[in-house]
Design an enzyme around this catalytic site. Sequence first.
Site, PDB file in Angstrom:
ATOM      1  N   ASP A   1       0.846  -1.195   0.000  1.00  0.00           N
ATOM      2  CA  ASP A   1       0.000   0.000   0.000  1.00  0.00           C
ATOM      3  C   ASP A   1       0.883   1.247   0.000  1.00  0.00           C
ATOM      4  O   ASP A   1       2.028   1.211   0.462  1.00  0.00           O
ATOM      5  CB  ASP A   1      -0.891  -0.003   1.246  1.00  0.00           C
TER       6      ASP A   1
ATOM      7  N   ASP B   1       3.815   2.190  -4.711  1.00  0.00           N
ATOM      8  CA  ASP B   1       2.963   2.969  -5.597  1.00  0.00           C
ATOM      9  C   ASP B   1       2.843   2.147  -6.876  1.00  0.00           C
ATOM     10  O   ASP B   1       3.826   1.978  -7.602  1.00  0.00           O
ATOM     11  CB  ASP B   1       3.601   4.332  -5.884  1.00  0.00           C
ATOM     12  N   VAL B   2       1.651   1.614  -7.146  1.00  0.00           N
ATOM     13  CA  VAL B   2       1.509   0.663  -8.256  1.00  0.00           C
ATOM     14  C   VAL B   2       1.708   1.319  -9.621  1.00  0.00           C
ATOM     15  O   VAL B   2       1.874   0.608 -10.625  1.00  0.00           O
ATOM     16  CB  VAL B   2       0.145  -0.061  -8.223  1.00  0.00           C
TER      17      VAL B   2
ATOM     18  N   TYR C   1     -12.805   6.468 -14.520  1.00  0.00           N
ATOM     19  CA  TYR C   1     -12.928   5.269 -13.684  1.00  0.00           C
ATOM     20  C   TYR C   1     -13.544   4.116 -14.472  1.00  0.00           C
ATOM     21  O   TYR C   1     -13.026   2.988 -14.454  1.00  0.00           O
ATOM     22  CB  TYR C   1     -13.774   5.594 -12.453  1.00  0.00           C
TER      23      TYR C   1
END
Length: 250
Positions: free
Chosen positions: A36, A63-64, A155
Amino acid sequence: MRLRNKIAVVTGGASGIGEATVVDMINEGARVVIADMDEQLGEALALKLNERQEGCAIFQPVDVSDETQVETLFETTVSRLGTVDAVFNNAGIGGMAAAESYPLEDWQRIIDINLTGVFLVAKHALGHMKRQGSGSLINCASILGNVGQSMTAAYSAAKGGVVNLTRTLALEMAPHGVRVNTVSPAYIDTPLLRDLDEATLKALIALHPIGRLGRSEEVAKAVSFLASDDASFITGANLLVDGGFTAGKS
């Protein structure tokens, strides 16, 4: 226990659906890496879980949207724990605006995390799984990856991309003993939704034929199932955890 002796990674694992999945996977016998951006929440959750069951959880900041950090996440996991058996690719953010006034930087941030981030986690997780000849990747999409909703252009586009990315990855990985699936939750009962006024909350509930919002634990159960050998013949699937939201109007 469905996940006894398995090693799992949960991105966005410090809160919400991610946290519920971490807890459920540990209850099912797994050791879990909580990945996370929020180091304070992640460290606190790992500490709490390890006080209950020593060694069950490890926190790794990530941080993906940063490929170097994602690569480090999986290299560290394999180095410390030996393998990676299951990954819940869950990290994501929201955002609402009309398409004609959507700021490009807001659009890009959502795409970077909710779609590119999912791809990067998949890329590096699946590399390890392919080499070991086994594994289960579960991507988190949304009802809005299956139906449209106004004010959610970025989104919905990202989550729709996740659903079809999953199918493509499933086809690529099937010959290597690795399964890839998606869960698509509806609106989940979280503290954020509880801050809505009563009329808005009732309207939101009414969108779900089952007559209530979902619970994080219900999504977690679906993820743990897909991660387990009980789902050994399931790949390329999109499991709707939505209380009938996408089934249509009654």
